[in-house]
Design a protein around this motif. Structure first.
Motif, PDB file in Angstrom:
ATOM      1  N   ILE A   1       0.934  -1.201  -0.133  1.00  0.00           N
ATOM      2  CA  ILE A   1      -0.037   0.157  -0.099  1.00  0.00           C
ATOM      3  C   ILE A   1       0.829   1.400  -0.126  1.00  0.00           C
ATOM      4  N   GLU A   2       1.899   1.142   0.761  1.00  0.00           N
ATOM      5  CA  GLU A   2       2.741   2.192   0.897  1.00  0.00           C
ATOM      6  C   GLU A   2       3.283   2.560  -0.618  1.00  0.00           C
ATOM      7  N   ALA A   3       3.902   1.547  -1.172  1.00  0.00           N
ATOM      8  CA  ALA A   3       4.423   1.625  -2.467  1.00  0.00           C
ATOM      9  C   ALA A   3       3.335   2.198  -3.547  1.00  0.00           C
ATOM     10  N   GLY A   4       2.343   1.439  -3.386  1.00  0.00           N
ATOM     11  CA  GLY A   4       0.944   2.005  -4.319  1.00  0.00           C
ATOM     12  C   GLY A   4       0.820   3.689  -4.346  1.00  0.00           C
ATOM     13  N   ARG A   5       0.552   3.745  -3.109  1.00  0.00           N
ATOM     14  CA  ARG A   5       0.414   5.443  -2.702  1.00  0.00           C
ATOM     15  C   ARG A   5       1.338   6.261  -3.202  1.00  0.00           C
ATOM     16  N   LEU A   6       2.644   5.876  -3.066  1.00  0.00           N
ATOM     17  CA  LEU A   6       3.783   6.770  -3.793  1.00  0.00           C
ATOM     18  C   LEU A   6       3.696   7.080  -5.055  1.00  0.00           C
ATOM     19  N   LEU A   7       3.180   5.769  -5.894  1.00  0.00           N
ATOM     20  CA  LEU A   7       3.213   5.913  -7.381  1.00  0.00           C
ATOM     21  C   LEU A   7       1.828   6.731  -7.803  1.00  0.00           C
ATOM     22  N   VAL A   8       0.886   6.696  -6.981  1.00  0.00           N
ATOM     23  CA  VAL A   8      -0.337   7.768  -7.119  1.00  0.00           C
ATOM     24  C   VAL A   8       0.129   9.159  -6.787  1.00  0.00           C
ATOM     25  N   TYR A   9       1.016   9.383  -5.928  1.00  0.00           N
ATOM     26  CA  TYR A   9       1.386  10.564  -5.628  1.00  0.00           C
ATOM     27  C   TYR A   9       2.303  11.165  -6.580  1.00  0.00           C
ATOM     28  N   LYS A  10       3.091  10.378  -7.031  1.00  0.00           N
ATOM     29  CA  LYS A  10       4.121  10.806  -8.148  1.00  0.00           C
ATOM     30  C   LYS A  10       3.320  11.276  -9.492  1.00  0.00           C
ATOM     31  N   SER A  11       2.363  10.548  -9.849  1.00  0.00           N
ATOM     32  CA  SER A  11       1.539  11.022 -11.066  1.00  0.00           C
ATOM     33  C   SER A  11       0.770  12.223 -10.803  1.00  0.00           C
ATOM     34  N   ALA A  12       0.150  12.450  -9.383  1.00  0.00           N
ATOM     35  CA  ALA A  12      -0.524  13.313  -9.174  1.00  0.00           C
ATOM     36  C   ALA A  12       0.388  14.751  -9.086  1.00  0.00           C
ATOM     37  N   TYR A  13       1.495  14.597  -8.366  1.00  0.00           N
ATOM     38  CA  TYR A  13       2.615  15.503  -8.215  1.00  0.00           C
ATOM     39  C   TYR A  13       3.144  16.046  -9.740  1.00  0.00           C
ATOM     40  N   LEU A  14       3.302  15.162 -10.695  1.00  0.00           N
ATOM     41  CA  LEU A  14       3.668  15.651 -11.899  1.00  0.00           C
ATOM     42  C   LEU A  14       2.511  16.450 -12.388  1.00  0.00           C
ATOM     43  N   LYS A  15       1.251  16.183 -12.478  1.00  0.00           N
ATOM     44  CA  LYS A  15       0.230  16.895 -12.800  1.00  0.00           C
ATOM     45  C   LYS A  15       0.239  18.073 -12.177  1.00  0.00           C
ATOM     46  N   ASP A  16       0.224  18.253 -10.964  1.00  0.00           N
ATOM     47  CA  ASP A  16       0.377  19.605 -10.258  1.00  0.00           C
ATOM     48  C   ASP A  16       1.384  20.620 -10.917  1.00  0.00           C
ATOM     49  N   LYS A  17       2.537  19.965 -11.420  1.00  0.00           N
ATOM     50  CA  LYS A  17       3.600  20.672 -11.768  1.00  0.00           C
ATOM     51  C   LYS A  17       3.273  21.039 -13.449  1.00  0.00           C
ATOM     52  N   GLY A  18       2.079  20.686 -13.935  1.00  0.00           N
ATOM     53  CA  GLY A  18       1.702  20.749 -15.256  1.00  0.00           C
ATOM     54  C   GLY A  18       2.269  19.999 -16.342  1.00  0.00           C
ATOM     55  N   GLN A  19       2.951  18.815 -15.648  1.00  0.00           N
ATOM     56  CA  GLN A  19       3.431  17.865 -16.841  1.00  0.00           C
ATOM     57  C   GLN A  19       2.841  16.902 -16.993  1.00  0.00           C
ATOM     58  N   SER A  20       3.017  16.124 -18.142  1.00  0.00           N
ATOM     59  CA  SER A  20       2.378  14.954 -18.334  1.00  0.00           C
ATOM     60  C   SER A  20       2.757  13.849 -17.519  1.00  0.00           C
ATOM     61  N   ALA A  21       1.588  13.027 -17.265  1.00  0.00           N
ATOM     62  CA  ALA A  21       2.053  11.758 -16.113  1.00  0.00           C
ATOM     63  C   ALA A  21       1.271  10.627 -16.935  1.00  0.00           C
ATOM     64  N   THR A  22       1.195  10.575 -18.043  1.00  0.00           N
ATOM     65  CA  THR A  22       0.507   9.428 -18.716  1.00  0.00           C
ATOM     66  C   THR A  22       1.125   8.071 -18.483  1.00  0.00           C
ATOM     67  N   ARG A  23       2.672   7.928 -18.478  1.00  0.00           N
ATOM     68  CA  ARG A  23       3.273   6.696 -18.096  1.00  0.00           C
ATOM     69  C   ARG A  23       3.136   6.391 -16.715  1.00  0.00           C
TER      70      ARG A  23
END
Ligand SMILES: Cc1cc2nc3c(=O)[nH]c(=O)nc-3n(C[C@H](O)[C@H](O)[C@H](O)COP(=O)(O)OP(=O)(O)OC[C@H]3O[C@@H](n4cnc5c(N)ncnc54)[C@H](O)[C@@H]3O)c2cc1C
Length: 400
Positions: A293-315
């Motif tokens: 769960i910890e690992a999965g949450r970090l992946l979710v936060y990473k894609s959300a963080y990229l989107k907050d920076k205005g970057q693509s997070a498709t991958r």
């Protein structure tokens, strides 16, 4: 590199947990018992700004951003996995797609009422021929007649369709052009010829209300074409890309719910004079849940963080959708094992968690389809980036 949530994120998390305790938990069983759509609860979530996290203030949004949206989705889904669907219909796949692709008139007309949940949204893509191949299976047509399009066909599994006021509908304006013949429309469901019939899904507790939708000579004014004719497939893939932020967060909420229930039960349940948490095989299940769960949450936060920076997070969204699907179904299976026979009783939410985890494993691009995309991307095949579509709207640039 910093892995801490900010004070603002923690405040949001805390507020949503309080909301879940005071508003969702006491009411949701009653809605389910009566098989009633929780419109009141969804409305309340809209008024509190749950759905507006990634929308500009000028359209009624709160501009809290994608990481906060992920936090909100996780907490709501932990309390009630079915309510998580509202984040697709009232935030990402429906209004955010209008925000990304709509004209100013379309945005002003539809977005504020959807994110406040004044109106209920839907996203009508899937047809009976197979959701994993939306372009190949699409039979619904849109024929231009004067200033209108005439829609004929059917859709399936369309969530909230029988409650929806408005939604996005995909249909072929050119049946000979493959995926380039698909167009997207904003449809108001009060039109003659529109019918939505809920599909019985008792295992999910009546929250989802996915429907078969029948369209017979439904008229849509030409002003409600979203984007240009033939851009529908691009729009659909872009919408699912954003949906893939909320769905993994919802899966993490389900997995976290399984873990919290299992910890409570493993500490309480005594078998052969020992709490079952003392048995090593139970501990293995718990340890695997904690770490995954910890690992999965970090992946979710990473894609959300990229989107907050205005970057693509498709991958990254693809990675998190695949991983969260796998770990949530495994966490639910482990919880099932820990609870033994009590897993199937209504006293505990374990069976519901398991059903939702299995179901979300398929939704928003199945885990298998994500695996294909991830592997093709890793192999460096250009076509794997077909979902990588630039958007005209970026939260970051809008905020600057
Ligand atoms: C509760 C619920 C709510 C939904 N809400 C909506 C909604 O609001 N709007 C909407 O448009 N749709 C909605 N859907 C539809 C959903 O998006 C589809 O179920 C999904 O896209 C999969 O399509 P399918 O069920 O037709 O499965 P299929 O496409 O028939 O796939 C069946 C299985 O085959 C696998 N598979 C397919 N292709 C491959 C391949 N190339 N290689 C390996 N395996 C493959 C899939 O992973 C899956 O496991 C919903 C579905 C459900 C169950």
């Amino acid at each position: 590199m910093n892995f801490d949530l900010t004070d603002d994120h923690l405040t949001v998390k805390n507020l949503i947990q309080k909301f879940a305790k005071s508003e969702i938990e006491p009411t949701i069983k009653e809605y389910e018992r009566k098989k009633e759509f929780p419109r009141g609860l969804i409305k309340q979530m809209g008024e509190y700004g749950f759905f507006g996290a990634c929308f500009p203030e000028k359209y009624g949004g709160s501009e809290l951003g994608f990481v906060n949206l992920a936090i909100i989705c996780e907490e709501v889904s932990k309390a009630c996995p079915g309510l998580g669907y509202a984040f697709n219909m009232q935030a990402m796949t429906c209004p955010f797609t209008i925000l990304n692709w709509g004209t100013e008139e379309q945005i002003e007309k539809y977005v504020p009422s959807l994110i406040s949940a004044e109106s209920i949204g839907m996203f009508a893509l899937t047809e009976a021929g197979g959701g994993s191949d939306p372009a190949g299976s699409m039979k619904t047509t849109a024929k231009r007649v004067g200033d209108e399009y005439l829609i004929n066909g059917s859709k399936t599994f369309i969530t909230f369709a029988n409650e929806a006021d408005v939604g996005i509908l995909f249909a072929k304006t050119d049946t000979a052009a493959g995926h380039r013949g698909i167009s997207a429309f904003i449809i108001e469901t009060n039109q003659p010829g529109f019918e939505a019939i809920p599909i019985e899904m008792s295992g999910l507790g009546y929250m989802v209300r996915s429907c078969d939708v029948f369209l017979e000579d439904v008229r849509i004014p030409k002003e409600n074409l979203l984007g240009k004719e033939g851009e529908g497939f691009k729009i659909a893939m872009n919408a699912l890309d954003y949906g893939r932020l909320t769905v993994p967060a919802r899966l993490i909420g389900i997995a976290q719910g399984c873990l919290e229930q299992s910890l409570m039960y493993a500490n309480e349940r005594v078998v052969k004079s020992h709490r079952i948490g003392e048995y090593q095989m139970i501990q293995h299940l718990l340890a695997d849940m904690v770490v995954s769960i910890e690992a999965g949450r970090l992946l979710v936060y990473k894609s959300a963080y990229l989107k907050d920076k205005g970057q693509s997070a498709t991958r990254e969204s693809s990675h998190s959708k695949y991983f969260a699907s796998e770990i949530a179904t495994k966490a639910a299976q482990s919880a099932f094992e820990i609870f033994g026979g009590y897993a199937v009783t209504d006293e505990y939410p374990i069976l519901k968690y398991l059903n939702y985890a299995n179901m979300l494993h398929t939704g928003e691009g199945s885990a298998n389809v994500q695996r294909i995309l991830i592997a093709e991307d890793a192999l460096g095949w250009k076509d794997a980036n077909r979902h990588h579509i630039s958007r005209k709207y970026s939260l970051k640039s809008d905020l600057q």
